[in-house]
Every structure is written in C-alpha cells, then in structure tokens.
Write a protein that holds these residues in place. Structure first.
Motif, PDB file in Angstrom:
ATOM      1  N   ASN A  57       0.811  -1.214   0.000  1.00 53.49           N
ATOM      2  CA  ASN A  57       0.000   0.000   0.000  1.00 53.49           C
ATOM      3  C   ASN A  57       0.848   1.270   0.000  1.00 53.49           C
ATOM      4  O   ASN A  57       0.315   2.360  -0.231  1.00 53.49           O
ATOM      5  CB  ASN A  57      -0.928   0.007   1.222  1.00 53.49           C
ATOM      6  CG  ASN A  57      -2.014  -1.043   1.122  1.00 53.49           C
ATOM      7  OD1 ASN A  57      -2.993  -0.885   0.401  1.00 53.49           O
ATOM      8  ND2 ASN A  57      -1.839  -2.134   1.861  1.00 53.49           N
ATOM      9  N   TYR A  87      -6.819   9.197  -1.092  1.00 58.51           N
ATOM     10  CA  TYR A  87      -5.729   8.239  -1.321  1.00 58.51           C
ATOM     11  C   TYR A  87      -5.037   7.860  -0.004  1.00 58.51           C
ATOM     12  O   TYR A  87      -4.681   6.684   0.206  1.00 58.51           O
ATOM     13  CB  TYR A  87      -4.710   8.824  -2.299  1.00 58.51           C
ATOM     14  CG  TYR A  87      -5.282   9.189  -3.649  1.00 58.51           C
ATOM     15  CD1 TYR A  87      -6.392   8.522  -4.149  1.00 58.51           C
ATOM     16  CD2 TYR A  87      -4.714  10.213  -4.417  1.00 58.51           C
ATOM     17  CE1 TYR A  87      -6.927   8.866  -5.386  1.00 58.51           C
ATOM     18  CE2 TYR A  87      -5.236  10.563  -5.651  1.00 58.51           C
ATOM     19  CZ  TYR A  87      -6.352   9.886  -6.128  1.00 58.51           C
ATOM     20  OH  TYR A  87      -6.877  10.231  -7.348  1.00 58.51           O
ATOM     21  N   THR A 112      -7.244   5.518   1.835  1.00 60.04           N
ATOM     22  CA  THR A 112      -7.165   4.182   1.234  1.00 60.04           C
ATOM     23  C   THR A 112      -5.896   3.460   1.678  1.00 60.04           C
ATOM     24  O   THR A 112      -5.930   2.266   2.034  1.00 60.04           O
ATOM     25  CB  THR A 112      -7.207   4.284  -0.288  1.00 60.04           C
ATOM     26  OG1 THR A 112      -8.394   4.956  -0.695  1.00 60.04           O
ATOM     27  CG2 THR A 112      -7.156   2.916  -0.934  1.00 60.04           C
ATOM     28  N   SER A 128      -6.346   0.163   4.110  1.00 59.09           N
ATOM     29  CA  SER A 128      -5.969  -1.079   3.441  1.00 59.09           C
ATOM     30  C   SER A 128      -4.813  -1.755   4.183  1.00 59.09           C
ATOM     31  O   SER A 128      -4.770  -2.984   4.327  1.00 59.09           O
ATOM     32  CB  SER A 128      -5.586  -0.790   1.992  1.00 59.09           C
ATOM     33  OG  SER A 128      -5.189  -1.973   1.328  1.00 59.09           O
ATOM     34  N   ASP A 169     -11.801  -0.114   4.019  1.00 58.98           N
ATOM     35  CA  ASP A 169     -10.915  -0.514   2.921  1.00 58.98           C
ATOM     36  C   ASP A 169     -11.674  -0.566   1.605  1.00 58.98           C
ATOM     37  O   ASP A 169     -11.250   0.010   0.587  1.00 58.98           O
ATOM     38  CB  ASP A 169     -10.280  -1.860   3.252  1.00 58.98           C
ATOM     39  CG  ASP A 169      -9.401  -2.365   2.125  1.00 58.98           C
ATOM     40  OD1 ASP A 169      -8.706  -1.542   1.514  1.00 58.98           O
ATOM     41  OD2 ASP A 169      -9.427  -3.582   1.844  1.00 58.98           O
ATOM     42  N   SER A 173     -12.998   3.110   0.615  1.00 54.53           N
ATOM     43  CA  SER A 173     -11.974   4.041   0.134  1.00 54.53           C
ATOM     44  C   SER A 173     -11.409   3.606  -1.214  1.00 54.53           C
ATOM     45  O   SER A 173     -11.076   4.454  -2.053  1.00 54.53           O
ATOM     46  CB  SER A 173     -10.849   4.160   1.168  1.00 54.53           C
ATOM     47  OG  SER A 173     -10.263   2.887   1.413  1.00 54.53           O
ATOM     48  N   ALA A 174     -11.304   2.301  -1.448  1.00 55.12           N
ATOM     49  CA  ALA A 174     -10.767   1.829  -2.732  1.00 55.12           C
ATOM     50  C   ALA A 174     -11.703   2.207  -3.876  1.00 55.12           C
ATOM     51  O   ALA A 174     -11.253   2.705  -4.930  1.00 55.12           O
ATOM     52  CB  ALA A 174     -10.571   0.317  -2.681  1.00 55.12           C
ATOM     53  N   SER A 211     -11.776   5.992  -4.421  1.00 50.04           N
ATOM     54  CA  SER A 211     -10.573   6.485  -5.090  1.00 50.04           C
ATOM     55  C   SER A 211     -10.764   6.484  -6.606  1.00 50.04           C
ATOM     56  O   SER A 211     -10.325   7.414  -7.305  1.00 50.04           O
ATOM     57  CB  SER A 211      -9.364   5.625  -4.709  1.00 50.04           C
ATOM     58  OG  SER A 211      -9.072   5.742  -3.332  1.00 50.04           O
ATOM     59  N   HIS A 214      -2.677  -3.940  -5.395  1.00 49.67           N
ATOM     60  CA  HIS A 214      -2.416  -2.688  -4.678  1.00 49.67           C
ATOM     61  C   HIS A 214      -1.455  -1.795  -5.472  1.00 49.67           C
ATOM     62  O   HIS A 214      -1.701  -0.585  -5.655  1.00 49.67           O
ATOM     63  CB  HIS A 214      -1.821  -2.984  -3.305  1.00 49.67           C
ATOM     64  CG  HIS A 214      -2.793  -3.556  -2.330  1.00 49.67           C
ATOM     65  ND1 HIS A 214      -2.393  -4.143  -1.146  1.00 49.67           N
ATOM     66  CD2 HIS A 214      -4.145  -3.669  -2.352  1.00 49.67           C
ATOM     67  CE1 HIS A 214      -3.454  -4.566  -0.491  1.00 49.67           C
ATOM     68  NE2 HIS A 214      -4.523  -4.297  -1.209  1.00 49.67           N
TER      69      HIS A 214
END
Length: 825
Positions: free
Chosen positions: A603, A625, A628, A632, A657, A660-661, A664, A772
């Motif tokens: 990450n 970001y 994330t 993560s 997780d 936010s992913a 993003s 990732h």
C-alpha cells in the motif's frame, strides 16, 4: 390391565423439517404410493414417512460449513430407507455432495483426512456415509433396525478448487439437498410391564413360530437382567434339538444381527434340556427389546420369564406405580374397564390349565400385548455384586455447553474435592447429558490419583472405563472392550493423570467405572493393598471446541445450522483437524510473515500518488488516497492468520478498505473530467453517499464497483466530448493519451484482471499485492495537472479567460505530466 392395540406414529403434516406427531391406538396405513413404500409394505408392518425440505449445502472448508439435518426415528422400526436428492442452480455443473448420518448426536468426521488430536474419542457409534451428485438422481441408504430417537445428518459439497471467484463475473452456483426417509414399523411386539410380586413368579407361556418380539422398560439401578426360557418343547418335529431358540437382546432398538450392541444367545448350545438362561447388563431408564427366533417352519412352545436384579431397595409399590404410568403413556385413551384375567393368566399348579389359558389369551390379544414380568431384589445379590455408586451433580455456567459435574454436597454443604474409592470392588460415577442442549460441545473426563497417597509400601493404580449407557469394567490389562480406558498410577509421572475428550457426546447416562489396584515397582507385580481405600481426583467438564480452545493456529466459534447449535474450530495458516493440530499442510512461518509484509507494505505505492495530488492542489483526492492507504494497510494486517495486528474491529476496517478503494476510482475519474468547481463538489458528495450505500449493501459484489466506476467514466467521457466540440479538436492532447492515459489504463486493467481471474487461496498475498501496486501507479499516471481557477469552464465572462496556449506552456514547464488541454490548431 389394559391391552392396547396397535400403537402408531404418523406424520400428518410438516413445517419445513419439523414433523407433527399424532399418537394413536389403532393402525394407520400410509396413503402415499412411493416405490420405497411399496417395497417396505411388501415386507409387512406399518410404513411411515418423514420428509425434509430442500436446504442449501455449502463447500466444505471446515466443519462450520456443514448443513445439519435432523430426523426423529419412531419406535419399533426394523428398516429405515433414506432417499437423498440434490440439485444445482441452472447453468451450473453438478457437484459432488457427501452425507454423514449418525444416531443421537452430530457425526464427528474429518472429510479432509486430517488427524484427530490425541486423547479425542471418536468412532463411538456407527456413522453412515453417502456420496451423490447434484443432478436430481436419487441416492438410497438403508439402515436396518435403527435406534429410536434423534438422528443427525451433516451434508456438504466436496470441492477441491481453491480459486477465489469474484461475485458477478462468474455464475453463482448453489446446491440444495432434500431428504426423505421411509420407516417400516413392526406391529407384533409384546410389551411387558415390570411389577413386583412377593407371593409368586409370573411366567409368560408362548407358542413361537419364526420370531416374536418383546419389549420392557428397565428402571434406574437395575444391575442385571435375566431372560429365562423353560418348558421348551418342539411341536411336530422330534428330530430338532431340545430347545432350538435364539435369544437376541438390545437396548433402544430392535435386535440386529449385525449390530455390536446386540447380545445373541443360542439355547441349543447350552445342552441343558428344555431350560435356557441369558444374562445381560442393561441400560438404565430405557426400553429393551428381546427377540425369540426358531428355525424356519419350526414351532416351539415355551415359558419365558424376564427378571430384574436391582441394587436399590425401592419396594413393590413404586414399581406398581411405574407400571400404571407406562400403561397411561402407551394408550392414554383406553380405560381399565376390562378385567385383567381376560388378557392374562397367572400360573398355578395345574399345567394343563395354564396351557389352555395361554392359548385362549394369545387368540384374544392383538399386537403389542401388555404382560407382567417380575422384578427381584435380594440383599445377598446387592452385597456381593452391586458396586458403590456416586451420582454426580450438574453445575451449569453461562454460555452454551459450559457445565461441570461434582460430587453431591456432604453434610456440611461443601463439595468434596477428593474421592475415596474402595479397593474391594469397582466404583461407579454416573452423570447424565441432556439431548440437543448438551451435545454441541466437548466433554472432558480427567482422572488422577491423589499425590498424598502413601507409596512407601507399594504403588497404586486405577483403571477407569468411560462408557455410554452400560457400565463396563476394565480387564486385567486395564483395557475396555467398548468404552474408553483411563490408566493412572503412582510410579510414573507420564501416567499420573489421564484425560479423554468426547466431542459431540451422545445424550443419556454416562458411566466412569474406577477399578483400583496395588503393585510393587513393576506393574505386573500385583499385591494386595495395605489400605482399604484409594483417593482419586477426577473432573467431568464440558466446553466448546477442545476445552474452549483451538490451539495457537485456530479460533473457537459457535454456529447454528438447521436450528441446532454446535461449536467447532476454524483453523489458520494451513493447519487442519478437529483441534487445528494437524500441521501436515501448514504454511511455514516465513510465508506467513511474507504474506503480511506484502499485503501491508504494497500500500506504500500510494505515497507517490498522494504527494503528486498535494503538489497539483488536489487536496480532497489526496485525503482519499491517504485514507485508502491507511485502512488497506491495517485491514490486511488484521486479516492475516498468524502475524496480525488489529487497530479496531475487522468489520469496520473492511468497510473502510472497500469504501476508500472504490471512492478512489470515483474521485480520480471526476478529476480527469475537468468540470467546474460547483459541479465538482456536488459529484464528490454524491459519490461519497452512493459508494457508502453500495459498500454497506454488498461490499464484495461486482456491481458495487461497476456502477460508481461506470458512472464516473460516463461523466468524464461526456465532459471530454463537450471539450472536443467546444474547441473543435482533440481533447485531451495526444501526448497525454500516449504518455499518461494509455499507461494508466493498462496498469488498471492488468490489476483488475489479476484481481478478478487469477486469485487463489494459495497465491492471494502475491496477486493482491500486485493489485495494490497497479492501482496506486495507475492513479499516479491518470491524475491530471491542476486546472486554474479561470479555466475553460469558468463562469466569468469569456473575455476574461486567459490564453490557452500560454496556459499550456506554463503548465508544461513546471509539471512533468502534459496538460489535458487540447493542442493548438
């Protein structure tokens, strides 16, 4: 005394898998026409059916994945025919399904072939195994002479693939299993009710041709049961042996020639004329069955007496009440209006009158006639044979399956910690487990000799037998034929204590038989004990899993399946087995550490994207970001099997997780769209709410990722088309397409392909770490240069807009990535 007619049990309806029972005193015939019914009906008796609706079964990873089915087997069943049918959802290939069936408790099985932990007592009763396919083709299992009561079945899917499939990309396949069982119930069973008569002995005179069943209830404290056959005469065949009768004896079910708990005695091997005696140790407080069989075509006239030898002096009145109670339970609608003499004749000195009376009664009596049998209690038998008995007291704690058994309190109301057992005879410890509520955990039985025993003259040893239903004494070698043996002594530290773990114990009475002894330095040098008692320490406790634990690489959980609660271990790091103790396929520690480091440190690829976003003044995107990257990292650090660290609850970090992913992707595509600030803020807030809703609804689904990403892509494409139309040229520039957009799209596509199609349980930490890295690098490539406040979508007057060519040259000088503005015409 009342003679109840045929006592039947019939399923009149069902709600899911719970049958509705009706007890009748007249025969009820099945009206359904099924092949199994026709086959069993041709064999005689009454046919009953039980149907369990289809339930979904799951792929087996550990015991938590099994689906539990429950059957209620009625009394007097000679054959139970099970019919299993499975089906899959459309467009799915048939899968292999395995079924395990066992009486009284859940089957203890390890389908993956893992080893059981030491000291775990398995294979206590017979487990039936069936394999079938989910193609609607039926599979049958015939169980002869099943035990009355609860039967439990576990079912699951056998699947060796360890591939991780993304929901929505591949068809979601589900399998359902339906079970039907047909019972053939015997009708002609003579019920014998215990009663004490001090003035005479009652005998049942019978004419047996082929076979005849009898049943009787054995009360508590019954030490021995004797079945006596006398006056045995073969009719119409003088060449036959004097008494060609076989006696079969079994508790809780009809005698079966292939069952290990059926005792068979052949009278013609005794060679004592017309007399035959069978002695058995009964199970207390349950029904017992006796079957008399003769050779084909041979009729035998005989007199039979069943005798109880009791250890407690209960008195005749209590047994009289017991007999009345059993009659009321057998046929509650009958009244005792018929004289007893019309059903049953007491023996007298005139044998002819007895025989004539018996023949008359046999013609009048229907199936399941009720007859008396005598019970005997002699002080001499009690003194010579009955062992001291301690009935343990159950103490229940909070939680499921958490309880223990202690000795009864003494006169001071204190519970003794030590137990003195006599050296003259074995000692019995008894405890009882309740059905359903006590069977989902593991019972532990521990035994040790007190360390305060004086061993200056000789050593002490105690041989214990843990058994269900029937007491059992250890042999001279300390072994038990059917129970589990516990051997302890004072000459070896390794043998100072013994332990047995009983997973999913069957309900009913359990016995711990303790047989003390004394010896010199060698165990074979047996000597007489210098003291009268041996002091022992014991413990009988219950807990989830294995004493509430599952070792270092496992966790103990409780699950509900089919309405039944059970506990099981869920193993990590490749460990397997009932207690997560089988390390044959365990993952090495360096791989576990490597998996944690890869999934967390990968990450850090988000750091360049965060710095670039800050440099280009994309502050909201930089926060997303960073969010994330942090969650993560901590989510994967908590989700690991051995080397883990949990900042907060795993479910919270998983939500953050996934949220936010996906968010993003949204903010990156919106930033690439080059929209005015007012619309830009509106879409950020709308995206945050929509993504949060989708992740909470189904965080692992495909659409929760596709819908936000596709929506943001449509917005970005629409904005670019508007730019192209407004400027009459390509937007963004060709240089941006080749140096930024194309590499970013390739990185994102490769990461998505690896994530969706190549992940397995074995390579997860490699492939997911690549995911990732590719996503973070894709953001680094796709993030556009910062647009000035007065851009092409500025709300000011067009005359106030700066020259686009000067804007491009200024941005190109100070930014390593080219501008999104179109080329000069």
């Amino acid at each position: 005394m009342v003679m109840c007619g045929s006592w039947r049990r019939m399923w009149l309806g069902r709600t899911m898998s719970l049958p509705f029972f009706v007890f009748l005193c007249q025969p009820i015939l099945s009206t359904a026409n099924y092949p199994s019914d026709q086959k069993l009906s041709a064999e005689g008796g009454t046919v009953l059916r039980e149907v369990l609706a289809g339930r979904q079964v799951y792929v087996y990873r550990s015991y938590k994945d099994v689906q539990i089915f429950h059957f209620s087997v009625p009394q007097h069943v000679s054959t139970a025919l099970y019919n299993f049918t499975a089906n899959d959802t459309l467009a799915c290939d048939p899968r292999s399904i395995t079924v395990y069936l066992q009486a009284q408790s859940y089957p203890v099985v390890n389908p993956d072939g893992a080893e059981f932990p030491p000291g775990l007592w398995v294979n206590r009763s017979q487990v039936y195994e069936v394999h079938l396919r989910s193609d609607l083709k039926p599979s049958y299992l015939s169980v002869p002479y099943p035990v009355t009561g609860d039967w439990f079945m576990v079912a699951f899917i056998n699947e060796t693939s360890n591939r991780i499939t993304q929901a929505g990309l591949f068809p979601s396949c589900h399998s359902w299993l339906q079970a039907e069982v047909t019972y053939r119930q015997e009708n002609d069973i003579v019920t014998v009710v215990p009663e004490i008569h001090s003035h005479q002995e009652i005998q049942l005179y019978q004419k047996v041709e082929g076979s005849q069943y009898y049943r009787f209830y054995v009360p508590s404290s019954t030490w021995l049961v004797f079945v006596n056959i006398s006056n045995c005469v073969v009719l119409e065949d003088e060449n036959m042996p004097s008494c060609p009768v076989n006696i079969s004896f079994r508790a809780r079910a009809l005698p079966s020639p292939n069952s290990t708990d059926t005792v068979i005695h052949k009278c013609d091997e005794e060679g004592v004329g017309d007399v035959c005696t069978m002695q058995v140790v009964p199970e207390e407080e349950t029904w017992h069955y006796v079957r008399l069989t003769t050779p084909p075509g041979t009729s035998v006239q005989l007199s039979m007496a069943v005798k109880f030898y009791l250890c407690d002096d209960t008195g005749g009145s209590s047994y009289h009440l017991l007999s009345k109670l059993n009659l009321n339970q057998l046929c509650p609608e009958e009244r005792y209006s018929t004289p007893i003499s019309s059903y049953f004749n007491y023996p007298s000195n005139n044998t002819d009158e007895i025989s004539n009376g018996t023949v008359t009664t046999k013609e009048q009596v229907q199936s399941r006639r009720i007859l008396f049998m005598p019970a005997m209690n002699t002080k001499q038998l009690t003194e010579e044979n009955c062992w001291p008995r301690h009935r343990l007291v159950k103490k229940t704690f909070g939680g499921n399956f958490v309880f223990e058994y202690d000795l009864p309190p003494d006169e001071n109301d204190s519970v003794p910690l030590l137990l003195n057992i006599t050296n003259a005879s074995p000692t019995l410890l008894t405890f009882n487990l309740e059905p359903i509520i006590d069977i989902g955990g593991t019972v532990s039985v521990e035994l040790a000799i007190s360390p305060f025993m004086n061993i200056s003259k000789h050593n002490f040893s105690v041989a214990g037998c843990v058994s269900l239903g029937i007491r059992e004494e250890a042999d001279v070698n300390g072994e038990c034929s059917q129970g589990y043996s516990l051997l302890v002594n004072t000459s070896s530290l390794n043998d100072a204590a013994a332990l047995v773990l009983i997973p999913f114990p069957e309900p009913g009475p359990w016995f711990l038989t303790l047989s003390p002894g004394c010896y010199l330095s060698n165990a074979s040098e047996v000597v007489g004990c210098s003291v009268n008692v041996t002091t022992v320490i014991f413990g009988v406790t219950s807990a989830s899993c294995l004493q509430g634990k599952c070792g270092r690489y496992g966790s103990c959980y409780q699950y509900i399946s089919g309405g039944f609660i059970f506990s099981t271990c869920v193993c990590d790091a490749g460990y397997r087995g009932w207690g997560c103790t089988d390390s044959s396929e365990a993952t090495p520690n360096w791989k576990l550490l490597l998996a944690t480091l890869l999934l967390t440190l990968s990450n850090l690829f988000f750091l360049p994207a965060i710095f670039l976003a800050l440099k280009r003044r994309y502050f909201a995107e930089a926060i997303v970001y960073a969010f994330t990257m942090v969650f993560s990292t901590f989510y994967h650090a908590c989700d690991q099997e051995a080397y883990n660290f949990c900042l907060m609850r795993l479910s919270v970090m998983q939500f953050c997780d996934f949220y936010s992913a996906i968010f993003s992707f949204w903010v990156t595509l919106i930033a690439m769209a080059d929209l005015p600030h007012s619309l830009y803020s509106l879409l950020h807030v709308a995206g945050a709410l929509i993504v949060a809703l989708g992740v909470e609804y189904d965080r692992t689904g495909l659409w929760v990722f596709v819908v936000p990403s596709a929506s943001a892509f449509v917005i970005m494409a629409s904005s670019w088309v508007w730019h192209c139309k407004h400027q009459r040229g390509c937007y963004p520039s060709r240089h941006y397409w080749l140096t930024c957009l194309l590499p970013g799209v390739l990185l994102a596509a490769s990461g998505l392909i690896c994530y969706a199609f190549f992940e397995t349980h074995d390579n997860y930490y490699y492939v997911h770490s690549v995911w990732h890295a590719t996503m973070a690098l894709a953001i680094l490539c796709l993030l556009p240069p910062r647009r000035e406040k007065d851009g092409i979508f500025s709300e000011t007057h067009p005359s106030s807009q700066p020259d686009l060519r000067a804007y491009r040259s200024t941005e190109t000088e100070h930014d390593p990535l080219p501008s999104l503005q179109m080329s000069s015409p």
